[in-house]
Design a protein around this motif. Structure first.
Motif, PDB file in Angstrom:
ATOM      1  N   PRO A  55      -2.041 -13.996   9.707  1.00  0.00           N
ATOM      2  CA  PRO A  55      -1.317 -13.661   8.487  1.00  0.00           C
ATOM      3  C   PRO A  55      -2.150 -13.783   7.218  1.00  0.00           C
ATOM      4  O   PRO A  55      -1.632 -13.573   6.119  1.00  0.00           O
ATOM      5  CB  PRO A  55      -0.170 -14.674   8.480  1.00  0.00           C
ATOM      6  CG  PRO A  55      -0.711 -15.861   9.187  1.00  0.00           C
ATOM      7  CD  PRO A  55      -1.633 -15.318  10.239  1.00  0.00           C
ATOM      8  N   GLN A  68      -0.469  -8.243   7.811  1.00  0.00           N
ATOM      9  CA  GLN A  68      -0.371  -9.607   8.325  1.00  0.00           C
ATOM     10  C   GLN A  68       0.175  -9.590   9.757  1.00  0.00           C
ATOM     11  O   GLN A  68       1.079  -8.832  10.074  1.00  0.00           O
ATOM     12  CB  GLN A  68       0.511 -10.437   7.400  1.00  0.00           C
ATOM     13  CG  GLN A  68      -0.078 -10.553   5.987  1.00  0.00           C
ATOM     14  CD  GLN A  68       0.881 -11.188   5.005  1.00  0.00           C
ATOM     15  OE1 GLN A  68       1.790 -10.545   4.519  1.00  0.00           O
ATOM     16  NE2 GLN A  68       0.667 -12.471   4.721  1.00  0.00           N
ATOM     17  N   VAL A  85       3.471 -15.923   5.120  1.00  0.00           N
ATOM     18  CA  VAL A  85       4.055 -14.616   4.805  1.00  0.00           C
ATOM     19  C   VAL A  85       5.231 -14.794   3.847  1.00  0.00           C
ATOM     20  O   VAL A  85       6.219 -15.461   4.170  1.00  0.00           O
ATOM     21  CB  VAL A  85       4.499 -13.899   6.087  1.00  0.00           C
ATOM     22  CG1 VAL A  85       5.164 -12.574   5.745  1.00  0.00           C
ATOM     23  CG2 VAL A  85       3.295 -13.669   7.000  1.00  0.00           C
ATOM     24  N   LYS A  92       0.769  -6.512   0.368  1.00  0.00           N
ATOM     25  CA  LYS A  92       1.232  -7.112   1.626  1.00  0.00           C
ATOM     26  C   LYS A  92       2.651  -6.631   1.918  1.00  0.00           C
ATOM     27  O   LYS A  92       3.629  -7.189   1.426  1.00  0.00           O
ATOM     28  CB  LYS A  92       1.179  -8.640   1.530  1.00  0.00           C
ATOM     29  CG  LYS A  92      -0.200  -9.202   1.239  1.00  0.00           C
ATOM     30  CD  LYS A  92      -0.144 -10.720   1.103  1.00  0.00           C
ATOM     31  CE  LYS A  92      -1.502 -11.283   0.721  1.00  0.00           C
ATOM     32  NZ  LYS A  92      -1.881 -10.895  -0.668  1.00  0.00           N
TER      33      LYS A  92
END
Length: 266
Positions: A55, A68, A85, A92
C-alpha cells in the motif's frame, strides 16, 4: 469468521464499471525499490502509474497514479493496508487485489478465502471512491479457473478491472492470454500488472530477440483500448551483462531496454 456460501452460476460475475481512474498514459512502474532509488529517471510522459506490491507509495510518485495493493491476507499485511490506505483522493484512487493467490510461494489463498477477505477488507473501499482491480493470478494453467471460482463466491463484489500476470517468450501466447482475460470476464478492462520475457526451460536468447518481444507486445497493448496499463517486470537493479531482459542497471539507471519501454519507442 462468517462463512460465505458460493453461488453456482458461473455467469454471475461481480459488479463492475469502467473507471476514469484507469485512464491516462499506459506504461506502469513495477517498483520494489522503495526510496532507495530516485524515480526521476523513470518518469516520462508515457508513464502513468506505479505499484510497489504494497500500500506504500515512494517519494516522487505524486505526478503519477499510485496503485495500492493488499498483497496477501496475513494479519500484518492487513494491518499495514488498513493503516496506510485513506479515502481515495489525489493520485491514490486504485486498489489492486491479492498477488498470485494461486501460487504457494506468493499470497497462497483459495478462491473462497480470498472472497471472504475481499468482502471484509477491499470491498468497503469502493464506497471511499476507489476503483478496485481483481487479484492477479500467475499464468499457470489454473489461473483462469482460480478466478472463475473467486467470482462464483464473490458475485456481489465490486471488481472494476482484471489484473493479469504473464511470463514467457512467445508474443502470440502473451496476446492470447491477455485477450482471454478480457473476453472471459465480461469484457472488463485489463491491467497487465506483471509481464516479462522469461524462458522457463533455460534457453538463452539474444538481446535482439528480447527487444523484438517487448516492441511487439508494447505496440499491441497500446492498440487495445481495453488494456489500461502495463507494468513490465521489473524496474529492479540488475547487472546488464548476461541479462538482456534487465530494465535497470546495477546502479539504478534505466537500461536501453528500459528506456525503450518508458518512452514507448516501439
Amino acid at each position: 469468521m462468517q462463512l460465505l456460501v458460493c453461488v453456482t452460476l458461473v455467469s454471475a460475475f461481480a459488479v463492475y464499471v469502467s473507471g476514469a481512474a484507469l485512464d491516462g498514459p499506459k506504461v506502469g512502474l513495477a517498483w520494489a525499490n522503495g526510496n532507495n532509488i530516485p524515480l526521476t529517471n523513470f518518469l516520462t510522459p508515457h508513464v502513468g502509474a506505479i505499484h510497489t506490491w504494497s500500500p506504500h507509495c515512494p517519494d516522487g510518485s505524486n505526478s503519477i497514479q499510485c496503485y495500492q495493493m493488499l498483497w496477501g491476507a496475513d494479519s500484518g499485511r492487513i494491518t499495514d493496508f488498513n493503516n496506510t490506505v485513506k479515502p481515495a483522493g489525489g493520485n491514490k484512487n486504485v486498489i489492486l487485489g491479492f498477488n498470485e493467490p494461486n501460487e504457494a510461494g506468493q499470497s497462497n489463498l483459495s478462491p473462497q478465502v480470498a472472497c471472504i477477505f475481499w468482502h471484509s477488507i477491499i470491498e468497503p473501499r469502493a464506497k471511499e471512491g476507489y476503483t478496485l482491480v481483481s487479484p492477479a493470478t500467475s499464468n499457470a494453467p489454473g489461473g483462469i479457473q482460480w478466478m472463475q471460482q473467486f467470482f462464483q463466491c464473490c458475485s456481489d463484489c465490486t471488481v472494476n478491472a482484471m489484473a493479469v500476470h504473464w511470463f514467457g517468450t512467445s508474443v502470440s501466447s502473451f496476446e492470447s492470454w491477455v485477450s482471454q482475460w478480457h473476453v472471459v470476464f465480461n469484457n472488463r478492462d485489463v491491467l497487465v500488472t506483471e509481464y516479462g520475457f522469461q524462458d522457463f526451460n533455460g534457453q538463452q536468447h539474444s538481446a535482439d530477440e528480447v527487444v523484438a518481444f517487448y516492441k511487439s507486445v508494447g505496440t499491441w497493448m497500446d492498440q487495445q483500448p481495453w488494456i489500461k496499463k502495463y507494468f513490465p517486470f521489473g524496474f529492479i537493479p540488475s547487472p546488464q551483462s548476461g541479462n538482456p531482459a534487465a530494465l535497470m542497471t546495477a546502479d539504478g539507471q534505466p537500461t536501453a531496454l528500459g528506456l525503450m519501454i518508458l518512452n514507448e519507442a516501439y
